[in-house]
Design a protein around this motif. Sequence first.
Motif, PDB file in Angstrom:
ATOM      1  N   MET A  88       4.467  10.275   2.843  1.00  0.00           N
ATOM      2  CA  MET A  88       4.901   8.880   2.816  1.00  0.00           C
ATOM      3  C   MET A  88       3.760   7.915   2.530  1.00  0.00           C
ATOM      4  N   ALA A  89       2.597   8.437   2.171  1.00  0.00           N
ATOM      5  CA  ALA A  89       1.427   7.578   1.974  1.00  0.00           C
ATOM      6  C   ALA A  89       1.643   6.550   0.870  1.00  0.00           C
ATOM      7  N   GLN A  90       2.255   6.966  -0.234  1.00  0.00           N
ATOM      8  CA  GLN A  90       2.451   6.038  -1.354  1.00  0.00           C
ATOM      9  C   GLN A  90       3.358   4.880  -0.957  1.00  0.00           C
ATOM     10  N   LEU A  91       4.432   5.188  -0.234  1.00  0.00           N
ATOM     11  CA  LEU A  91       5.338   4.136   0.218  1.00  0.00           C
ATOM     12  C   LEU A  91       4.627   3.203   1.198  1.00  0.00           C
ATOM     13  N   ALA A  92       3.839   3.771   2.108  1.00  0.00           N
ATOM     14  CA  ALA A  92       3.118   2.951   3.086  1.00  0.00           C
ATOM     15  C   ALA A  92       2.186   1.972   2.404  1.00  0.00           C
ATOM     16  N   LEU A 115      -7.794  -0.728  10.193  1.00  0.00           N
ATOM     17  CA  LEU A 115      -8.275   0.531  10.749  1.00  0.00           C
ATOM     18  C   LEU A 115      -9.740   0.438  11.146  1.00  0.00           C
ATOM     19  N   GLU A 116     -10.528  -0.282  10.372  1.00  0.00           N
ATOM     20  CA  GLU A 116     -11.930  -0.493  10.739  1.00  0.00           C
ATOM     21  C   GLU A 116     -12.034  -1.279  12.041  1.00  0.00           C
ATOM     22  N   ARG A 117     -11.170  -2.263  12.205  1.00  0.00           N
ATOM     23  CA  ARG A 117     -11.183  -3.063  13.434  1.00  0.00           C
ATOM     24  C   ARG A 117     -10.843  -2.194  14.640  1.00  0.00           C
ATOM     25  N   LEU A 118      -9.829  -1.350  14.499  1.00  0.00           N
ATOM     26  CA  LEU A 118      -9.440  -0.509  15.623  1.00  0.00           C
ATOM     27  C   LEU A 118     -10.507   0.531  15.943  1.00  0.00           C
ATOM     28  N   ALA A 119     -11.080   1.129  14.907  1.00  0.00           N
ATOM     29  CA  ALA A 119     -12.089   2.158  15.130  1.00  0.00           C
ATOM     30  C   ALA A 119     -13.306   1.606  15.852  1.00  0.00           C
ATOM     31  N   ALA A 149      -1.704   8.264  14.404  1.00  0.00           N
ATOM     32  CA  ALA A 149      -0.459   8.239  13.633  1.00  0.00           C
ATOM     33  C   ALA A 149      -0.683   7.673  12.233  1.00  0.00           C
ATOM     34  N   THR A 150      -1.543   6.662  12.123  1.00  0.00           N
ATOM     35  CA  THR A 150      -1.813   6.059  10.816  1.00  0.00           C
ATOM     36  C   THR A 150      -2.541   7.033   9.914  1.00  0.00           C
ATOM     37  N   ALA A 151      -3.507   7.758  10.480  1.00  0.00           N
ATOM     38  CA  ALA A 151      -4.224   8.757   9.683  1.00  0.00           C
ATOM     39  C   ALA A 151      -3.262   9.811   9.148  1.00  0.00           C
ATOM     40  N   GLU A 152      -2.305  10.218   9.985  1.00  0.00           N
ATOM     41  CA  GLU A 152      -1.311  11.202   9.552  1.00  0.00           C
ATOM     42  C   GLU A 152      -0.399  10.617   8.479  1.00  0.00           C
ATOM     43  N   LEU A 153      -0.003   9.352   8.654  1.00  0.00           N
ATOM     44  CA  LEU A 153       0.867   8.701   7.680  1.00  0.00           C
ATOM     45  C   LEU A 153       0.189   8.594   6.320  1.00  0.00           C
ATOM     46  N   LEU A 154      -1.054   8.144   6.311  1.00  0.00           N
ATOM     47  CA  LEU A 154      -1.747   7.896   5.043  1.00  0.00           C
ATOM     48  C   LEU A 154      -2.213   9.169   4.346  1.00  0.00           C
TER      49      LEU A 154
END
Length: 271
Positions: free
Chosen positions: A101-105, A118-122, A92-97
């Motif tokens: 909506m990436a700029q707002l995020a 994201l590095e921690r999760l990966a 979901a984060t990859a899709e968001l960024l």
Amino acid sequence: MQLPFVSSLRVYLPQESYTAEEMRYLQSRLDPEHNPVSVDAQELADSLGRVSRSTANPVPTTNVDRVRVFSMVDGGPLLYAPNQVVTRSLAATAELLSGPMAQLAKLVVPDVEWDRNLERLAAASGQGTALQTRTSTWGIPFSWFTLVYANDRMEVIEANGRVLTVRIQVPVPVAVGRAGRTLKMLAEMAPELDLFEELDELHGWLDGFSDAGVVELDYGPVANRVHPDESPADVHAGLQCLADGDLTGAAAAYQRLARRWTPVRSLARAN
């Protein structure tokens, strides 16, 4: 405050479907009593904890991964369904960024925080790649109802006069077969319907799982508003009318579905 109604479509798989590393991870996240109601409560607490924390960390940690265990018959082989919160959050984060909506995020959460989390999760081990759970808020997609019938195995979970959830389970090959037959009919009669595209994608997802697996439609809290629910019967009746060329009957079935689910979906826009 009305919390969002979250419904799930999940696939339970046998131990043989996982690598040794994945199975060790699942075992570490199991509820000791294998109680699905306890897992539901844990997931709700996890979700509330994420939205109420003050740190700039929009993604969950691995300690919120939960695993459900299920068997179709008493004493039968155990099947496993991890909720894969971390894996689904990564997707979901990859899709968001990468979306509009990436700029707002990135205004809300700095780039450095996104990258670090994201590095921690990966790097988290044991997550696996095939998503076994899909969720829907404020209603259940009609395509999910094509997979089940009212006489399938069903569990109604109640407490204090409320229906906490309703769960319907069918073997994966049965669900795949039902979806395939409906797709064939829709391809001939109404390929322009949104349901055709949704079901085509759903069929492809389910077809990738072991025949020893089980599909579960979990209504979640919305069950308290709609149970006993005739949506599976209405969806199948509407599809049969469509196959027979009875457009009036198909429209009537859709109207019954709309009357049932439109008030639920309208809650998403309520204050």
